[in-house]
Design a protein around this motif. Structure first.
Motif, mmCIF file in Angstrom:
data_model
loop_
_atom_site.group_PDB
_atom_site.id
_atom_site.type_symbol
_atom_site.label_atom_id
_atom_site.label_comp_id
_atom_site.label_asym_id
_atom_site.label_seq_id
_atom_site.Cartn_x
_atom_site.Cartn_y
_atom_site.Cartn_z
ATOM 1 N N TYR A 28 0.798 -1.220 0.000
ATOM 2 C CA TYR A 28 0.000 0.000 0.000
ATOM 3 C C TYR A 28 0.832 1.272 0.000
ATOM 4 N N LEU A 29 1.992 1.293 0.650
ATOM 5 C CA LEU A 29 2.792 2.515 0.693
ATOM 6 C C LEU A 29 3.223 2.993 -0.695
ATOM 7 N N PRO A 30 3.790 2.137 -1.555
ATOM 8 C CA PRO A 30 4.116 2.609 -2.908
ATOM 9 C C PRO A 30 2.871 2.999 -3.712
ATOM 10 N N TRP A 31 1.778 2.290 -3.507
ATOM 11 C CA TRP A 31 0.538 2.612 -4.221
ATOM 12 C C TRP A 31 0.058 4.010 -3.834
ATOM 13 N N ILE A 32 0.104 4.336 -2.557
ATOM 14 C CA ILE A 32 -0.305 5.666 -2.082
ATOM 15 C C ILE A 32 0.612 6.731 -2.678
ATOM 16 N N ALA A 33 1.911 6.463 -2.715
ATOM 17 C CA ALA A 33 2.855 7.435 -3.272
ATOM 18 C C ALA A 33 2.596 7.667 -4.762
ATOM 19 N N ALA A 37 1.235 11.209 -6.475
ATOM 20 C CA ALA A 37 2.022 11.863 -7.527
ATOM 21 C C ALA A 37 1.182 12.045 -8.786
ATOM 22 N N ALA A 38 0.403 11.046 -9.147
ATOM 23 C CA ALA A 38 -0.437 11.143 -10.339
ATOM 24 C C ALA A 38 -1.523 12.199 -10.152
ATOM 25 N N SER A 39 -2.111 12.283 -8.977
ATOM 26 C CA SER A 39 -3.164 13.274 -8.759
ATOM 27 C C SER A 39 -2.582 14.681 -8.746
ATOM 28 N N ALA A 40 -1.331 14.839 -8.298
ATOM 29 C CA ALA A 40 -0.697 16.158 -8.339
ATOM 30 C C ALA A 40 -0.478 16.590 -9.779
ATOM 31 N N LEU A 41 -0.143 15.653 -10.655
ATOM 32 C CA LEU A 41 0.030 15.990 -12.066
ATOM 33 C C LEU A 41 -1.300 16.358 -12.707
ATOM 34 N N LEU A 42 -2.369 15.711 -12.293
ATOM 35 C CA LEU A 42 -3.683 16.001 -12.875
ATOM 36 C C LEU A 42 -4.218 17.356 -12.419
#
Length: 62
Positions: A28-33, A37-42
């Motif tokens: 879960y930790l890498p998935w959350i990261a 990151a993807a939502s910050a780009l969006l």
């Protein structure tokens, strides 16, 4: 413990002993990261490049 090819395997230890955390947490930790990151780009405003600078916008025809 080793197999016929000479590879050494650890036996008798749980993933919590080896990693220090549960296996689910390490999934879960890498998935959350990656998701954050993807939502910050969006959420990046239109007209900005990856480094935060402005990008020239094409002019409307007419």
């Amino acid at each position: 413990m080793s197999d016929s090819r000479g590879r050494v395997h650890r036996g008798g230890e749980s993933e919590r002993d080896v990693l220090g955390h549960s296996r689910g947490l390490m999934v879960y930790l890498p998935w959350i990261a990656m998701t954050s990151a993807a939502s910050a780009l969006l959420r990046r405003p239109p007209g900005h490049d990856r480094r935060g600078g402005r990008v020239a916008q094409p002019r409307a025809a007419g």
